[in-house]
Structures are given as C-alpha cells and as structure tokens.
Scaffold this active site. Structure first.
Site, mmCIF file in Angstrom:
data_model
loop_
_atom_site.group_PDB
_atom_site.id
_atom_site.type_symbol
_atom_site.label_atom_id
_atom_site.label_comp_id
_atom_site.label_asym_id
_atom_site.label_seq_id
_atom_site.Cartn_x
_atom_site.Cartn_y
_atom_site.Cartn_z
ATOM 1 N N ASP A 188 -20.456 47.115 -8.865
ATOM 2 C CA ASP A 188 -21.749 47.752 -8.617
ATOM 3 C C ASP A 188 -22.879 46.765 -8.907
ATOM 4 O O ASP A 188 -22.755 45.582 -8.595
ATOM 5 C CB ASP A 188 -21.853 49.002 -9.509
ATOM 6 N N PRO A 242 -26.773 51.548 -26.167
ATOM 7 C CA PRO A 242 -26.092 52.085 -27.360
ATOM 8 C C PRO A 242 -24.973 53.059 -27.052
ATOM 9 O O PRO A 242 -24.042 53.193 -27.842
ATOM 10 C CB PRO A 242 -27.229 52.773 -28.133
ATOM 11 N N ASP A 279 -20.389 38.091 -12.194
ATOM 12 C CA ASP A 279 -21.608 38.408 -11.453
ATOM 13 C C ASP A 279 -21.569 37.579 -10.179
ATOM 14 O O ASP A 279 -21.813 36.370 -10.198
ATOM 15 C CB ASP A 279 -22.838 38.065 -12.294
ATOM 16 N N ASP A 317 -22.491 33.876 -11.866
ATOM 17 C CA ASP A 317 -22.228 33.563 -13.268
ATOM 18 C C ASP A 317 -21.302 34.615 -13.863
ATOM 19 O O ASP A 317 -20.742 35.438 -13.150
ATOM 20 C CB ASP A 317 -23.542 33.458 -14.061
ATOM 21 N N HIS A 337 -28.192 51.272 -11.465
ATOM 22 C CA HIS A 337 -27.192 52.062 -10.750
ATOM 23 C C HIS A 337 -25.811 51.949 -11.386
ATOM 24 O O HIS A 337 -25.134 52.956 -11.645
ATOM 25 C CB HIS A 337 -27.156 51.599 -9.292
ATOM 26 N N ILE A 376 -24.708 61.033 -24.462
ATOM 27 C CA ILE A 376 -23.808 61.791 -23.602
ATOM 28 C C ILE A 376 -22.369 61.380 -23.871
ATOM 29 O O ILE A 376 -22.093 60.516 -24.703
ATOM 30 C CB ILE A 376 -24.153 61.571 -22.118
ATOM 31 N N TYR A 393 -11.880 54.108 4.436
ATOM 32 C CA TYR A 393 -10.512 53.582 4.489
ATOM 33 C C TYR A 393 -9.513 54.573 3.896
ATOM 34 O O TYR A 393 -8.302 54.316 3.910
ATOM 35 C CB TYR A 393 -10.420 52.243 3.760
ATOM 36 N N VAL A 411 -6.938 55.353 -1.475
ATOM 37 C CA VAL A 411 -8.399 55.287 -1.422
ATOM 38 C C VAL A 411 -8.902 56.723 -1.349
ATOM 39 O O VAL A 411 -8.477 57.490 -0.480
ATOM 40 C CB VAL A 411 -8.900 54.491 -0.201
ATOM 41 N N SER A 441 -22.914 58.371 -5.138
ATOM 42 C CA SER A 441 -22.674 57.359 -6.172
ATOM 43 C C SER A 441 -22.368 57.995 -7.513
ATOM 44 O O SER A 441 -21.590 57.465 -8.306
ATOM 45 C CB SER A 441 -23.902 56.453 -6.323
#
Length: 705
Positions: A162, A170, A181, A186, A195, A213, A302, A310, A369
């Site tokens: 993502d 926290p 990344d 990196d 997101h 949560i 897919y 999937v 999402s």
C-alpha cells in the site's frame, strides 16, 4: 541479415522520438492512466539478464527495474516519449522486435497507474486520546470478531502492500515489520499518505493496550510494503514488485491489496506467482467506481482466474446494503464493512477539512480499501486456527461460510443489485466453527469485569475458563463489548467491560479466572458452560486492586433507581459510619473515610450520583486496617425502606475480598437470604475474623433500633 535490418529500423525510430526534446523528468501529480515514458516488457524466463539488457539497449531503452518470475522475466524500461502517438509507436516497435526474436519477448505493455481505493471526501478525523474506541468499531462487531475464541497461536503475517505504514503509531508499535519502499527505492516504508496505516490498523492494531482500537487479527504482524506514493497512486511495476517481495517473505501468508488498476500481463503473472507458486492468499479491493465492470479492478478481478486464491472484496454499510461507491457483480468473492470505518492514521500527517495538519491518530474512512483488510485479517485468524490449510481452503472457507443463509444480502435492486450474484458478507465465527449449532460443542461465557475501586471497566484484563487443568477459552476485557448470538450474529446485549469467552468444549461446570497485573485474581467457580452455541451471562464481576485488608463490593441488575436503590455502609467500632448516611433525611451526607490515616476505610462513590453505567449499579468499600472491635458491613435499601421485599428481584449480591497469602482473595460471594427489611446485614469483621450474618432487617446495624 533480415532481422538485423528490423532491429536497425527500431533503433532509428527510437532515436527519432528522442529528438523531439522530451525532458525525461519524472511525472509530478497524477499522471493519468499510465507513466508516459515507461514500458513493461516481458521476456522469456530462460533468457539471461545480460541478453535481456543487450536487447533493451539495442531498442534504445534503459532498464529501470526487473522482476523475475517462473513464467516471465519482467523489465521496466524507460523509452523516450511525450505523446500518446509516440508511446503507441514505441509499443508497436517493441512488438516488431519481438517477432524478430522469435518468442524471446512475450509481451509489452504500458506501466499503468494503480490507485488506492479509498472513497474521496468521506474522512472524519477523530482526536487521539486515552479513551478506548473499540465501541466505535462497528465493522469489528459486524464481522463477529468479538465472539471468536481468543487466539492462542501466533497468526501469520499479513503483508499490506500500500502507501506504507506508520510504524511509530502507538497503536501499531511493535506490530509492524519494515519491508521495502518501491516508490522511493529504500527500506523505509513510512506512510506519507495515511491509507496503508488505516488498513494496517483494521488488521492488527494493538489489542487491549488501554487505548485506541483493536485489529481483527490479534496475533498477526504487518509487513509494510510501500508501492503507492503520497498522492495515492503508484505504478503497475511497483505494485508487481511489492507483490513478489511480499510473496517471498517468510511468515507471510496473506497479502492485502487495497488498490487496483487495469488488467496487466505482468500483474497477472505476479499474482499467479504469489498464489500458485508461493501459496499465498491475495485479498484485494473490488474498487470504488460504482460499477460491475472489472476494467479498473485488477488484481481483485483475478478472482475469476484464481478462485479461492484471490478474493475480490466489495463494501457494505451498517445496513448491510452496498456502499454507494462499491463495485459489484458476480465476480465479487465476499463483502465486508467499508463505510465510516475507524482505524489508525499517521498523527500530524493527515489534514483536516480546513487543510491544516491534524493531531489525530485515528480517522473514519470509507472505501473497498477499508473492507479488504477485514477479510485479510479474518484470513490470518482462520489460518492461525488451521495452520496446515492451503490458501484455497482458507479462501473457500471464508466465502462458503459468509453470511448467506440467516441474513443474506438483500438483492432487491436497491440494497444490492439483482444481478444473480451469490456472495455473502464476512462472518468470521461461521468460518471458524462452520458446524451445526445443535452439535457445535461450545458455549459462550459472557460477563462484565469491573475495577472495583474506580467503577470503570477492567480493560486489558485476561479472562479465561478452565475445566480441570484445561483452559477452554480466553478473552481480553474491552472498554466496550458486545454479546452477539453465535449462530446468527444478532446483538443480544452490549456494555462497558463486557467480555465474551468462547469455551470449547462446553457442557460442564467450569471455573472463570480474571487476571490483571496489580489486581486481585479471583476465581469464580461452577459456571455452567453450555455446549449448544448458546451463552450464559455471569453478570458484573468486581475486581479490586491488590491492596488493603478487606474489600467489599455490591452489585445489582435492576437499572431503575426508582425501583431499587442501595447504599453500602460500614459501621466502625467507634460508632462511625462509612458511606452515604441517607437515614439522616435532609441532613444526609457522605462519609468517604480515608485510607492513609484514621479511620483506615474508604467509600468510593455513590451509585445514585453518577452517570457511569457500572457505578450506577455498584458500590465499594475498602478497609485498609481493622480497628479494635467489630465492624459491621450492611446495605441500606433507601428507596423502599422498611419492609422492602425487592431484594430477591433486584439481582443484588456481595463480593468480599480478604488479604491472605500475599494478596486479596475472593472469599465470599452471595445474595441476600429470603426475607424482608430495609437493611441487609452482610457480615461482621473483627481483625482477621470474618463472620457472615446474611439476614434482612428493619433495624440499622449500630443504631439499636
């Protein structure tokens, strides 16, 4: 020499394109549907890297990235272009070269744009605080995550491919494994969008840590892989790299993809590698285009090619109707909560509606999402329970035991389209048990664990049932819990500190243990645990901090103070009362007492003068020391007064803790004996001696009348 001429002509075309003056700088902002200067070329897997490089160089291109898979070696190639015509010319030229190389080049495609599937304009930023927000996680309860057994095994790692993850949040600290990344090249997948952090929190936010949560998979960690940038888009090639990287990481079994774009042979090859070669389960968002088309919904689409391996996830709201933005159709695998979903976001990175940075660490977002990580987390929970199952078995179990029979999605053309689809919504308990309720063999033990000194939920405490030496079920006490029917997930009750232990096997009397550091550790004996998927509610269980000589708490179930209202009191040997002295009429007052000096006793709150749900039906007194002589413990029914007969119907009971062997021990728990009267005389305390009285009377202890 014929093929040499074709290559030469290809090189000439590319050099001509380069002469147009295109700068070659990376695109800024949203580039549209593809990167204008990049192509993905798929080469036959048997070709060496050196041979591939020579072919690309002869075409006038430069390799920017590579991914090797069993069926293809994919290369990201920079090809000079600035217009659609030039891009099409590049593709046509590569295809001509492919013909010359007789199968060495399998395909060529544009490097498409992949987008995070969050619905725009629906953010509701909430302030981060020490107040737990589990009660606001409607999706957590909707999936039934609150009724499954507390996992005892480590769950598999879930890769969140993502925008990265804020690993310093926290509520995610210690839960995130830093992956790659691919946006910045990196090894620091910090989230600069929010997101990915939101998705990660839905899956694995720290449970029972006293704030924030709870993720759906308590025992999972998150592998953070960044393939989407701060603007919410990335490239097909970066997504492919992310999928391959995640599929190769040890411990990862579930790959969560809350993103998508157009169909791509490279992307499909990566998905096939992940689910067929590496045996991972891919859970992907169906998309937010309000359509049944799959055009921009890959990799979710897919699911058609790799059923059970999937999963394409649609989104529904609290009414179980399709979210207005959610894609739909018979290619969808399952639906999950996706509207106003509360989860973690990076503090200070997310901007509020005024455009200024927010200090929040949580936000309510919507999108397929948000639905996707619910299913990904559920898959991890299920895999922890069945570690030898394959990805197809896990996927099929979630699909086949989604809520279809007792509460099917309403396909009336308004709630959901009447399109012949048969998928249901995520039902984690059904997937975990998948048995006939009449013979399921387990029961649910529900109750409320209360801090007897503060009157607040004993949040974070572990509760478990035990039959002999065998632990049959566990849960962690939440700030706010719900009890739902294990069969059909209908809400039975909810409230602060409400725990639900799924005890398996059931069908016997079992002991209930409550454990939290710094508190007494009571054991409640002979709990009749059912074995037919029904529940038993043990009521409010007060647990005091582990200090003092005696601790006495009363609780009752009658919520209406005009029907039954009680005061707990202690009459000390020096004729002093500790508690609320109601019999003084207009001059009634508190005598709270003191625990660090005389009289070494404390009354903590008045049940009638509080708005707290738990404190309004409970009162407590601590005796730090006992004075010479006899202390009487009793209860005043100040609402009904003399001759009261409400004791037997109000559900009142007393819990007496006594210091013994280095800690407070629960030594007595009982309800009033039959009878009538304004006062319930519970016990006398004299030093280390506890004498149970247990009778009702109209004579106030210590008054003589």
């Amino acid at each position: 020499m014929k093929h040499v001429v074709r290559i030469a002509s290809m090189v000439l075309v590319l050099f001509m394109l380069a002469a147009t003056g295109w700068s070659g700088q990376a695109a800024t902002g949203d580039p549209g549907n593809f990167m204008p200067n990049q192509l993905i070329i798929g080469f036959r897997p048997g070709l060496s890297n050196a041979r591939i490089k020579r072919i690309v160089t002869r075409m006038g291109g430069r390799i920017l990235g590579r991914v090797n898979m069993p069926r293809v070696k994919a290369r990201l190639v920079r090809m000079p272009a600035s217009t659609q015509e030039e891009i099409d010319a590049n593709i046509a030229a590569v295809k001509k070269t492919a013909a010359a190389y007789k199968g060495k080049i399998l395909y060529v495609e544009k490097n498409g744009i992949e987008r995070a599937f969050r619905s725009i304009g629906d953010s509701n930023i909430l302030s981060q605080s020490a107040d737990p927000q589990l009660a606001d996680q409607w999706g957590y309860y909707d999936t039934g995550a609150n009724t499954i057994p507390l996992p005892s095994r480590r769950a598999p790692t879930v890769a969140v491919v993502d925008t990265g993850v804020d690993y310093n949040h926290p509520d995610l600290r210690g839960r995130v494994i830093k992956g790659r990344d691919f946006v910045n090249g990196d090894r620091d997948p910090m989230d600069d969008n929010g997101h990915g952090t939101h998705c990660a929190g839905i899956i694995a936010a720290n449970p029972a840590n006293g704030f924030g949560i709870s993720g759906i998979s308590w025992k999972s960690k998150i592998l953070a892989v960044k393939v989407i940038g701060s603007d919410g888009w990335g490239t097909t090639f970066d997504v492919v790299q992310g999928i391959i990287y995640a599929a190769r990481k040890a411990g990862v079994k579930v790959i969560s993809l809350s993103l998508g774009g157009e169909d791509s042979p490279t992307k499909k090859a990566a998905v096939q590698y992940a689910v067929v070669t590496r045996k991972r389960l891919i859970v992907a968002a169906a998309g937010n285009s309000d359509t049944n088309s799959t055009t921009s919904s890959y990799p979710a689409a897919y699911a058609i090619d790799f059923p059970g391996q999937v999963l394409a996830v649609a989104a529904h709201g609290k009414d179980h109707c399709r979210a207005s933005f959610s894609n739909y159709g018979n290619w969808i695998s399952i639906s999950a909560p996706g509207v106003d979903i509360l989860s973690t976001v990076p503090p200070n990175q997310i901007r509020n509606l005024a455009g200024t940075p927010s200090n929040s660490g949580y936000g309510e977002w919507s999108g397929t999402s948000m639905a996707t990580p619910f299913v990904a987390g559920a898959a991890a929970v299920l895999w922890a329970e069945h570690p030898r199952w394959t990805n197809t078995m896990i996927g099929d179990q979630l699909i086949d035991h989604s809520t279809k029979s007792f509460d099917p999605l309403n396909r009336d053309g308004t709630c959901w389209p009447a399109d012949g689809s048969t998928f249901g919504r995520l039902n984690l308990p059904a997937a975990m048990e998948a048995g006939d309720p009449a013979t399921c063999g387990f029961g649910v033990v529900a109750g409320t664990a209360m801090d007897a000194e503060s009157g607040e939920p004993l949040a974070g405490a572990t509760v478990y049932t035990k039959s002999g030496r065998r632990i049959t079920g566990r849960d962690v006490v939440p700030w706010w819990g719900q009890l739902t029917d294990p069969d059909n997930q209908s809400l039975l009750t909810e409230g602060p500190g409400l725990f639900t232990i799924t005890a398996s096997p059931g069908g016997s009397d079992q002991d209930l243990h409550v454990v939290k550091k710094g508190y007494a550790r009571p054991v409640f004996h002979d709990i009749p645990v059912p074995a037919d998927c029904t529940s038993v509610n043990v009521g409010v269980l007060p647990v005091p901090p582990n200090r003092g000589r005696y601790f006495v708490t009363i609780t009752w179930t009658e919520p209406n103070p005009t029907v039954a209202a009680y005061d707990l009191l202690a009459y000390l040997p020096d004729s002093q009362y500790i508690g609320w002295l109601d019999w003084l009429g207009a001059n009634a007052y508190y005598n709270l007492g003191e625990t660090t000096a005389y009289p070494w006793a404390r009354y903590f709150w008045d049940s009638y003068s509080t708005t707290s749900i738990l404190r309004s039906q409970a009162e407590s007194i601590r005796l730090v020391k006992t004075l010479p002589g006899q202390t009487a413990i009793f209860v005043n029914d100040w609402q009904n007064k003399a001759g009261s007969t409400l004791w037997s119907t109000s559900g009142i009971q007393v819990f007496i803790y006594k210091w013994s062997g280095g800690g407070l021990k629960l030594v007595q728990q009982f309800s009033p004996a039959p009878g009538s009267g304004e006062f319930w005389y519970i016990a006398d305390i004299s030093g280390n001696k506890l004498t149970i009285r247990d009778f009702l009377t109209d004579t106030r202890p210590g008054s003589g009348s």
